[in-house]
Design an enzyme around this catalytic site. Sequence first.
Site, PDB file in Angstrom:
ATOM      1  N   LYS A  11       0.775  -1.382   0.067  1.00  0.00           N
ATOM      2  CA  LYS A  11       0.303   0.133  -0.056  1.00  0.00           C
ATOM      3  C   LYS A  11       0.870   1.204  -0.063  1.00  0.00           C
ATOM      4  O   LYS A  11       2.101   1.431   0.354  1.00  0.00           O
ATOM      5  CB  LYS A  11      -0.945   0.081   1.290  1.00  0.00           C
ATOM      6  CG  LYS A  11      -0.380   0.060   2.649  1.00  0.00           C
ATOM      7  CD  LYS A  11      -0.129   1.268   3.197  1.00  0.00           C
ATOM      8  CE  LYS A  11       0.677   1.472   4.645  1.00  0.00           C
ATOM      9  NZ  LYS A  11       1.141   2.618   5.068  1.00  0.00           N
ATOM     10  N   GLU A  97      10.314  -2.336   6.422  1.00  0.00           N
ATOM     11  CA  GLU A  97      10.512  -1.079   7.024  1.00  0.00           C
ATOM     12  C   GLU A  97      10.360   0.214   6.071  1.00  0.00           C
ATOM     13  O   GLU A  97      11.378   0.975   5.983  1.00  0.00           O
ATOM     14  CB  GLU A  97      11.834  -1.026   7.896  1.00  0.00           C
ATOM     15  CG  GLU A  97      11.752  -1.904   8.927  1.00  0.00           C
ATOM     16  CD  GLU A  97      12.681  -1.897  10.186  1.00  0.00           C
ATOM     17  OE1 GLU A  97      14.016  -2.146   9.861  1.00  0.00           O
ATOM     18  OE2 GLU A  97      12.481  -1.501  11.199  1.00  0.00           O
ATOM     19  N   ALA A  98       9.616   0.031   5.373  1.00  0.00           N
ATOM     20  CA  ALA A  98       9.521   0.954   3.971  1.00  0.00           C
ATOM     21  C   ALA A  98       8.181   1.945   4.194  1.00  0.00           C
ATOM     22  O   ALA A  98       7.967   2.946   3.715  1.00  0.00           O
ATOM     23  CB  ALA A  98       9.362   0.242   2.620  1.00  0.00           C
ATOM     24  N   ASP A 137      -2.670  -2.309  10.304  1.00  0.00           N
ATOM     25  CA  ASP A 137      -2.926  -2.220   8.651  1.00  0.00           C
ATOM     26  C   ASP A 137      -3.516  -3.576   8.165  1.00  0.00           C
ATOM     27  O   ASP A 137      -3.542  -3.543   7.100  1.00  0.00           O
ATOM     28  CB  ASP A 137      -1.626  -1.906   8.248  1.00  0.00           C
ATOM     29  CG  ASP A 137      -0.888  -0.387   8.604  1.00  0.00           C
ATOM     30  OD1 ASP A 137      -1.689   0.359   8.609  1.00  0.00           O
ATOM     31  OD2 ASP A 137       0.282  -0.001   8.321  1.00  0.00           O
TER      32      ASP A 137
END
Length: 285
Positions: A11, A97-98, A137
């Site tokens: 996403k 970790e983006a 999320d």
Amino acid sequence: MKTQTVPAYAKLNLTLDILGKRDDGYHELRMVMQTVSLCDDVTVTLTDGTGVACRVAGAELPCDERNLAVKAANAFCEALGYHGGIDITLTKRIPSEAGMAGGSADAAAVLRALRDLIAPTLMDERLEEIGARVGSDVPFCVRGGTQLAEGRGERLTALRNAPRLYAAVCKPDFPVSTPALFQRSDRVALTDRPDTAALLAALEAGDAAALCASVKNVFEQVLPDEQRARIEDIKRALLVHGAECAAMTGSGSAVFGLFREEDVCRTVCEALRSAELQTFCTIFV
Ligand code: C5P
């Protein structure tokens, strides 16, 4: 053996606003999230044994409960009283970790696959509820598309699908810890907030230009100076190369620029790719 392979889509945050800290330690959010075509592949197999086993290709990730895919399988078994064995294989492409919900996407894919294999009549709402126990999320990733996410991110309102846009996603070589950035946000005055209402109106009107004009993420203001400078550099480069807008996604560190034309997006990804910057050309789905 019953088995299923499903895509786990990443996403992007078109907006992200932090409204305040809650009594339960989470932060009250308001964000518009968009599924994009970049995906991991998730294979789920029901086995004769017991317990959840996991293998990962394409990234160095733990295979215990720290992996949200494993956590999701355990949450599903607990909710449905299922005691059979489950094998999970993750083929990773979404960077970690983006701020692209890579772990949550895998968790959601596991839930969808397990529903198909074990409990095909289980309602979407129930699957999202199990997802919310795994991570904030995950419900969004179960549903996908274009959604307004509120509360800690789990309260979803379906929106009209966004216009067809291409995103050049740039992932610099530093990770960002989501809990650490949320903690920093408590000490920073957030002055430049997204106009979420304007973005919702743009979506309703199917107006790509107005959508791009409203893309914003307050987390950029929370980053330590050095990281913020790096994010600003990437945003500038995307805009110089013709992006209609550029912003960080989630708690970073990935940054995206939006384009109307696929070939332009692809060319920009190739131009910006370096040893310090991974790039991905993706489309809204
Ligand atoms: O829900 P999830 O486990 O993905 O959240 C990871 C961490 O991010 C939480 O433990 C919390 O520190 C932070 N968080 C938050 N407010 C949210 C979502 C996450 O503070 N709405």
